[in-house]
Enzyme design. Sequence first.
Site, PDB file in Angstrom:
ATOM      1  N   PRO B  30     -25.365  -0.883  22.531  1.00 41.61           N
ATOM      2  CA  PRO B  30     -26.275  -1.204  23.632  1.00 41.61           C
ATOM      3  C   PRO B  30     -26.288  -0.052  24.640  1.00 41.61           C
ATOM      4  CG  PRO B  30     -24.139  -2.130  24.120  1.00 41.61           C
ATOM      5  CD  PRO B  30     -24.005  -1.393  22.785  1.00 41.61           C
ATOM      6  N   ALA B  42     -27.766  -5.456  30.273  1.00 41.80           N
ATOM      7  CA  ALA B  42     -27.460  -4.912  28.948  1.00 41.80           C
ATOM      8  C   ALA B  42     -28.312  -5.582  27.885  1.00 41.80           C
ATOM      9  CB  ALA B  42     -25.986  -5.128  28.621  1.00 41.80           C
ATOM     10  N   ASN B  43     -28.403  -4.929  26.752  1.00 43.54           N
ATOM     11  CA  ASN B  43     -28.960  -5.536  25.556  1.00 43.54           C
ATOM     12  C   ASN B  43     -27.810  -5.969  24.661  1.00 43.54           C
ATOM     13  OD1 ASN B  43     -31.509  -4.778  26.430  1.00 43.54           O
ATOM     14  ND2 ASN B  43     -32.138  -4.102  24.397  1.00 43.54           N
ATOM     15  N   ARG B  44     -27.992  -7.061  23.977  1.00 41.73           N
ATOM     16  CA  ARG B  44     -26.964  -7.490  23.026  1.00 41.73           C
ATOM     17  C   ARG B  44     -26.944  -6.528  21.856  1.00 41.73           C
ATOM     18  NH1 ARG B  44     -25.577 -12.665  24.505  1.00 41.73           N
ATOM     19  NH2 ARG B  44     -27.301 -13.637  25.613  1.00 41.73           N
TER      20      ARG B  44
END
Lengths: 242, 242
Positions: B30, B42-44
Amino acid sequence: EIVAGIAAFFAERQGPKPLTGRRAVVTSGPTHEPIDPVRYIANRSSGKQGHAVAAALAALGADVTLVSGPVTLADPPGVRVVRVETAAEMLAASQSALQTPDGPADIAVCAAAVADWRVAATAGDKVKKGPDGPPTLTLAENPDILATLSQPGPARPRLVVGFAAETRDVLTYAAAKLAKKGCDWIVANDVATGTGTFGGDDNQVHLLRRGAEPEAPLIETWPRLSKTEVAVRLAQAIADTL
Amino acid sequence: EIVAGIAAFFAERQGPKPLTGRRAVVTSGPTHEPIDPVRYIANRSSGKQGHAVAAALAALGADVTLVSGPVTLADPPGVRVVRVETAAEMLAASQSALQTPDGPADIAVCAAAVADWRVAATAGDKVKKGPDGPPTLTLAENPDILATLSQPGPARPRLVVGFAAETRDVLTYAAAKLAKKGCDWIVANDVATGTGTFGGDDNQVHLLRRGAEPEAPLIETWPRLSKTEVAVRLAQAIADTL
């Protein structure tokens, strides 16, 4: 290695276990608040300090439930672990763990870095980039776990300990937090960039205890210690008080 | 175990190394976009798929630089790893790794789950809860790493591969992404809740290759495979093409 350090420390310790028969609930780690299925808001927290506190309380004989947000640490030995994602889940799991047929637990230590805010409207599908530019995120206030667990009443643990992570005016903010939340103690630390506290193995904390005057807490400033040593000192202070 | 799986797979493999002499840059994991010193968006992404691709390319003989966001995975064997936090840092590190005195790298695989947006104004100190309720987060668009690396010119790698993580209409969105970004291939996968793709060890992907008509890509649908097997197939497809 933090948890292994605790285990090794106490494996050699042949003394009494002053928290035998006491029940404790410890929160640890961050919470993740979803924006959509692929994005989330989080607080920085490795969970090292909270996990070390859970291990140290267990090593002194307490029956410990650790309510942990998403972390990559091993479960501390001899501790019951409940895994959660969001602040709402952490509150529900903590309340559930605190209440038993025998009455409330004796000790609550809120070491988790709970997100103050969640996204007001979580999207069910991934939000796409569009011609109108980035979206604006409207936030909603999360439940305050420390304040909720500190509320007076038959469900309140005898000792409620919070943590305060601040980037400046650490003692001022921590004293205000102690007065406002209704907890008994605050462990305050400085997490400003450059201190290395986030994700690191050391911590420099102040222990604030509620005094006769809510605005004038009793303050102990501890030296820079490993997170394991901070946990051991805190567990011993808890045992000395109960 | 993913990376160990790759290493074991290729330790037994005595065949030719068709990517010997080729240079590849792989992004993985991420990105974290700070809100203030203690909070971030955040992105997973576990980084498992990207790290496996880096390992698989290296196992076929490529000289691989892995530009990784915050993950808790071990470095893949035989791969140069550059760690970054934000999308801006990931772009800079990828461009730096792609350019050498000998010209551009041959292969770029953008497997990272890059945050589309960052917070427009990052706060230097922790944002406090106040009487006015939660703040509103104004977002700004992040640089598009895949589109930037795909731009025509002497710096462009011969083969640029992107990933598309979608929660619905996977092939439609992936075909649109292929047409829009200017890359050569897209590996598309379904990350909807319940597929177990996030953090899991399996993946079910479609490989889309740019055809004569940009709107009509050539699509291969692969069976559900381990992320290691997806990486091995992708690395072999890359070797077959270069």
